[in-house]
Scaffold this active site. Structure first.
Site, PDB file in Angstrom:
ATOM      1  N   TYR A   1      -1.185  -3.594  -7.086  1.00 38.32           N
ATOM      2  CA  TYR A   1      -1.031  -4.323  -5.819  1.00 38.32           C
ATOM      3  C   TYR A   1      -2.363  -4.368  -5.052  1.00 38.32           C
ATOM      4  O   TYR A   1      -3.037  -3.339  -4.900  1.00 38.32           O
ATOM      5  CB  TYR A   1       0.060  -3.677  -4.939  1.00 38.32           C
ATOM      6  CG  TYR A   1      -0.004  -4.221  -3.529  1.00 38.32           C
ATOM      7  CD1 TYR A   1       0.455  -5.521  -3.268  1.00 38.32           C
ATOM      8  CD2 TYR A   1      -0.600  -3.520  -2.502  1.00 38.32           C
ATOM      9  CE1 TYR A   1       0.330  -6.065  -2.006  1.00 38.32           C
ATOM     10  CE2 TYR A   1      -0.728  -4.060  -1.226  1.00 38.32           C
ATOM     11  CZ  TYR A   1      -0.260  -5.335  -0.988  1.00 38.32           C
ATOM     12  OH  TYR A   1      -0.405  -5.876   0.256  1.00 38.32           O
TER      13      TYR A   1
ATOM     14  N   LYS B   1      -9.581  -2.150   1.994  1.00 38.90           N
ATOM     15  CA  LYS B   1      -9.227  -1.003   2.833  1.00 38.90           C
ATOM     16  C   LYS B   1      -9.988   0.261   2.404  1.00 38.90           C
ATOM     17  O   LYS B   1     -10.424   1.048   3.237  1.00 38.90           O
ATOM     18  CB  LYS B   1      -7.722  -0.743   2.767  1.00 38.90           C
ATOM     19  CG  LYS B   1      -6.866  -1.944   3.132  1.00 38.90           C
ATOM     20  CD  LYS B   1      -7.079  -2.382   4.552  1.00 38.90           C
ATOM     21  CE  LYS B   1      -6.049  -3.436   4.951  1.00 38.90           C
ATOM     22  NZ  LYS B   1      -6.294  -3.952   6.300  1.00 38.90           N
TER      23      LYS B   1
ATOM     24  N   CYS C   1       1.560  -8.040  13.738  1.00 39.66           N
ATOM     25  CA  CYS C   1       1.337  -8.466  15.128  1.00 39.66           C
ATOM     26  C   CYS C   1       0.569  -9.783  15.193  1.00 39.66           C
ATOM     27  O   CYS C   1       0.134 -10.199  16.260  1.00 39.66           O
ATOM     28  CB  CYS C   1       0.594  -7.394  15.906  1.00 39.66           C
ATOM     29  SG  CYS C   1       1.602  -5.940  16.236  1.00 39.66           S
TER      30      CYS C   1
ATOM     31  N   ASP D   1      -9.625  -9.499   9.321  1.00 44.56           N
ATOM     32  CA  ASP D   1      -9.082  -8.157   9.047  1.00 44.56           C
ATOM     33  C   ASP D   1     -10.049  -7.007   9.316  1.00 44.56           C
ATOM     34  O   ASP D   1      -9.623  -5.967   9.779  1.00 44.56           O
ATOM     35  CB  ASP D   1      -8.605  -8.096   7.584  1.00 44.56           C
ATOM     36  CG  ASP D   1      -7.684  -6.914   7.315  1.00 44.56           C
ATOM     37  OD1 ASP D   1      -6.863  -6.590   8.190  1.00 44.56           O
ATOM     38  OD2 ASP D   1      -7.791  -6.310   6.240  1.00 44.56           O
TER      39      ASP D   1
ATOM     40  N   ARG E   1       1.563 -12.422  -0.715  1.00 47.19           N
ATOM     41  CA  ARG E   1       0.213 -12.669  -0.199  1.00 47.19           C
ATOM     42  C   ARG E   1      -0.414 -13.929  -0.763  1.00 47.19           C
ATOM     43  O   ARG E   1      -0.052 -14.405  -1.840  1.00 47.19           O
ATOM     44  CB  ARG E   1      -0.694 -11.488  -0.593  1.00 47.19           C
ATOM     45  CG  ARG E   1      -0.260 -10.146  -0.031  1.00 47.19           C
ATOM     46  CD  ARG E   1      -0.760  -9.959   1.358  1.00 47.19           C
ATOM     47  NE  ARG E   1      -0.256  -8.760   1.989  1.00 47.19           N
ATOM     48  CZ  ARG E   1      -0.888  -8.131   2.988  1.00 47.19           C
ATOM     49  NH1 ARG E   1      -2.033  -8.589   3.439  1.00 47.19           N
ATOM     50  NH2 ARG E   1      -0.358  -7.067   3.541  1.00 47.19           N
TER      51      ARG E   1
ATOM     52  N   GLY F   1      -3.730  -4.296  -1.994  1.00 46.92           N
ATOM     53  CA  GLY F   1      -4.218  -3.311  -1.019  1.00 46.92           C
ATOM     54  C   GLY F   1      -4.583  -1.977  -1.655  1.00 46.92           C
ATOM     55  O   GLY F   1      -5.360  -1.198  -1.096  1.00 46.92           O
TER      56      GLY F   1
ATOM     57  N   HIS G   1     -10.749  -2.083  11.921  1.00 44.65           N
ATOM     58  CA  HIS G   1      -9.666  -2.937  11.406  1.00 44.65           C
ATOM     59  C   HIS G   1      -9.453  -4.071  12.406  1.00 44.65           C
ATOM     60  O   HIS G   1      -8.464  -4.089  13.138  1.00 44.65           O
ATOM     61  CB  HIS G   1      -8.410  -2.063  11.269  1.00 44.65           C
ATOM     62  CG  HIS G   1      -7.294  -2.697  10.510  1.00 44.65           C
ATOM     63  ND1 HIS G   1      -6.012  -2.198  10.542  1.00 44.65           N
ATOM     64  CD2 HIS G   1      -7.250  -3.784   9.698  1.00 44.65           C
ATOM     65  CE1 HIS G   1      -5.233  -2.944   9.780  1.00 44.65           C
ATOM     66  NE2 HIS G   1      -5.950  -3.907   9.258  1.00 44.65           N
TER      67      HIS G   1
ATOM     68  N   SER H   1      -0.151  -3.791  11.757  1.00 41.82           N
ATOM     69  CA  SER H   1       0.411  -4.867  10.927  1.00 41.82           C
ATOM     70  C   SER H   1       1.562  -5.548  11.659  1.00 41.82           C
ATOM     71  O   SER H   1       2.190  -4.963  12.541  1.00 41.82           O
ATOM     72  CB  SER H   1       0.951  -4.357   9.605  1.00 41.82           C
ATOM     73  OG  SER H   1       0.418  -3.124   9.274  1.00 41.82           O
TER      74      SER H   1
ATOM     75  N   ARG I   1       0.841  -1.192   0.000  1.00 37.91           N
ATOM     76  CA  ARG I   1       0.000   0.000   0.000  1.00 37.91           C
ATOM     77  C   ARG I   1       0.881   1.248   0.000  1.00 37.91           C
ATOM     78  O   ARG I   1       1.985   1.231   0.535  1.00 37.91           O
ATOM     79  CB  ARG I   1      -0.911   0.015   1.231  1.00 37.91           C
ATOM     80  CG  ARG I   1      -2.025  -1.018   1.188  1.00 37.91           C
ATOM     81  CD  ARG I   1      -2.949  -0.908   2.382  1.00 37.91           C
ATOM     82  NE  ARG I   1      -2.310  -1.325   3.617  1.00 37.91           N
ATOM     83  CZ  ARG I   1      -1.836  -0.519   4.533  1.00 37.91           C
ATOM     84  NH1 ARG I   1      -1.926   0.802   4.380  1.00 37.91           N
ATOM     85  NH2 ARG I   1      -1.264  -0.977   5.621  1.00 37.91           N
TER      86      ARG I   1
END
Ligand code: OXD
Ligand code: MN
Length: 594
Positions: free
Chosen positions: A197, A206, A250, A277, A370, A199, A226, A248, A69
């Protein structure tokens, strides 16, 4: 072209702007999807993998300069700058359209315009919302087939007069200096140009389900967050639901699909994944908050996904999956990524499309490579995944990556304090990240890059939920990442995190007491079940009760240090930060100095 006049007029306008050679309406059928896969293979956009080992799986590579992103090129265009707030990039809507129109002009020449009607949420549910994405990329269409519900059923639900979010995407000439992801919340519109891409271009995710939806949610009295959603089933078959937000890196997808330790599975405990997500959350008729996952699939990070960290995610990738920027094993047309196993393929091509030797020291898969997989292929997908009402929340969990500051888990005193806890969420950069180690990044509710309006107003909206929702979930904060003085993780993480979720549910049901501290309630040592926990922290040192005590300690000095960072961060949001949160900060200061 369709029954909806507004949709037809908009398509006509966009055809005039982008000048495609032809227009194809996505109907959602398996036949059309199969035909588009074939076409995408033919033009070299995707590659068909080994259909025996990985049925219906394909591999795609993005341009090397188009792998993530682009937050610095992401804009919120509102009439008033303060409506976007200081933490978003802003342009006026007129400037946004003026900047992007020339980039779209004739950009579909020689190409097909695909018209994708899609629903975020179960088609036809009163809580779902409809969008239409126009794109020049079959890869986008195929990903949208997985990530959202697409096709004729959506148009039927839209009806002749229904409103929809208008998403326009063009790969144009992939000029990274003219790459823009631009949102016009006042017009229900998203324009994305010069990227391929996920995202940036899967506009349902998103762009719509967080940025536009958060704006709609504020106006309509609900929340777009989120957050993962999981159900924790006890041996009596009762399921309690938790939504959790983490920045992100985690382990959100891992937590959403975790397998409890043997100790618990033997007794009949289970975890069910509702989403990994995004959560749309609103008040239910019972006065509780109910959450639904508007997506239909997972767009997960591949590296690090393996049969220990997340066997359920791995299983979901075994069929009907599009892999992006992973390693291609050319011996048997399968895929590989760092952290999958210890056997990188001998004959392989890396994410850039070059022959790759694992001994080179170069990564074969991009760190942000991904998998796009169907939720229904996940072995632990919840039976409520398709429930249009969603699931009632018992708890909301925030978290981040903190070496010392945050304890393993703590509970907020109440909703307003819980909102404060979410507003100070932060993660420290690790050695694996590009920037300096130990830099604290604030990310309230993990929404900083995804909030479609002023962050201060967003925090007020959180506080205001208390006025209309009588039976709110309890709010907690977790930190799986406490380090000892040698820099080793003290807590094992992954499936063992279930032990903490178990305490969280016990607290929600008033089954256990807790210890009141300056930052909130922490567990009594004996209430975190560590029996049969077999984890070596370092050099033969196995996790034990002293380690648990250590990571449940509130390190006051670190908190006092943190206050400065919080003040600075609130100042970057500006004077829209609600007075209530400044009051919460003052109260924390006072409690810490006692
Ligand atoms: C994601 C993200 O891709 O949060 O889900 O960046
Ligand atoms: Mn995310």
């Amino acid at each position: 072209m369709t029954q909806n006049k507004k949709l037809n007029a908009w398509i006509k306008e966009m055809v005039e702007l982008n000048a495609p050679d032809n227009v194809v309406l996505i109907n959602g059928s398996a036949e059309q999807e199969a035909q588009l896969r074939e076409e995408s293979c033919k033009i070299g956009e995707i590659f068909k993998l080994n259909q025996e080992k990985l049925p219906n799986c394909y591999l795609h590579r993005t341009a090397v300069n188009d792998v993530a992103r682009v937050e610095h090129r992401t804009f919120i265009c509102t009439s008033k700058k303060e409506d976007a707030g200081a933490t978003n990039n802003w342009m006026s809507p007129a400037d946004g359209y003026d900047l992007l129109k020339p980039l779209f002009k004739n950009s579909y020449k020689g190409k097909t315009m695909y018209v994708i009607p899609f629903s975020m949420g179960v088609v036809g549910s009163e809580f779902s919302k409809i969008g239409v994405e126009l794109t020049d990329s079959i890869y986008v269409v195929l990903n949208m087939y997985i990530m959202t519900r697409v096709g004729d059923a959506v148009l039927e639900a839209l009806g002749p007069d229904g409103d929809f979010v208008k998403g326009l995407h063009s790969r144009a000439n992939m000029d990274e200096n003219n790459r823009y992801i631009v949102h016009f919340p006042e017009d229900n519109t998203i324009w994305s140009v010069n990227s391929g891409y996920g995202g940036n271009v899967l506009l349902g995710k998103k762009c719509f389900a967080l940025r536009i939806a958060s704006y709609l949610g504020r106006n309509e009295g609900w929340m777009a967050e989120h957050m993962l959603i999981l159900g924790l089933e006890n041996p009596k078959g009762e399921v309690k639901y938790i939504a959790a937000a983490f920045p992100s890196a985690c382990g959100k997808t891992n937590l959403a699909m975790l397998i409890p330790p043997d100790l618990y599975t033997k007794k009949g405990y289970k975890v069910w994944c509702v989403g990994d997500d995004i959560a749309w959350i609103r008040k239910g008729p019972d006065g509780r908050l109910w959450a639904m996952n508007p997506e239909n699939g997972f767009f997960g990070v591949a590296p690090g996904t393996n049969d220990k960290s997340n066997p359920n995610a791995l299983e979901s990738t075994k069929r009907d999956t599009i892999f992006t920027n992973v390693v291609h094993n050319t011996d048997d047309d399968t895929v590989w990524w760092e952290g999958l196993d210890k056997n990188p393929p001998k004959n392989a091509v890396d994410w850039k499309g070059n022959k790759w030797d694992s001994a080179s020291g170069e990564k074969g898969a991009h760190p942000n490579s991904r998998f796009t997989s169907l939720a229904k292929n996940c072995p632990c997908i919840s039976s409520e995944f398709e429930n249009p009402q969603g699931v009632p929340l018992s708890a909301i969990v925030f978290g981040g990556r903190r070496a010392k500051t945050a304890p393993l888990v703590y509970q907020s005193f109440d909703w307003a304090h819980g909102t404060f806890v979410g507003s100070i969420m932060a993660s420290e950069t690790t050695a694996a990240a590009m920037s300096a180690v130990g830099v604290v990044r604030r990310d309230p509710m993990a929404m900083l890059p995804f909030c479609g309006y002023n962050m201060g107003d967003y925090l007020r909206h959180w506080l205001d939920m208390e006025k209309s929702v009588p039976n709110l979930p309890k709010i907690f904060n977790v930190n799986w990442f406490r380090l000892n003085d040698n820099g080793k993780f003290v807590w094992p993480g992954f499936g063992e995190n279930f032990r903490v979720l178990d305490w969280i549910i016990d607290r929600c049901e008033d089954k256990v007491d807790a210890v009141e501290t300056a930052i909130g309630y922490i567990p009594k040592i004996e209430d975190i079940n560590i029996s049969e926990l077999d984890y070596e922290i370092e050099n033969g040192h196995k996790f034990g009760i002293e380690d648990l005590k250590d990571i449940l300690t509130v390190e006051k000095d670190y908190w006092i240090e943190d206050i400065k960072g919080i003040e600075e961060f609130y100042a970057t949001i500006g004077d829209t930060v609600p007075a209530e949160l400044h009051k919460q900060l003052d109260a924390l200061k006072a409690r810490l100095s006692k």
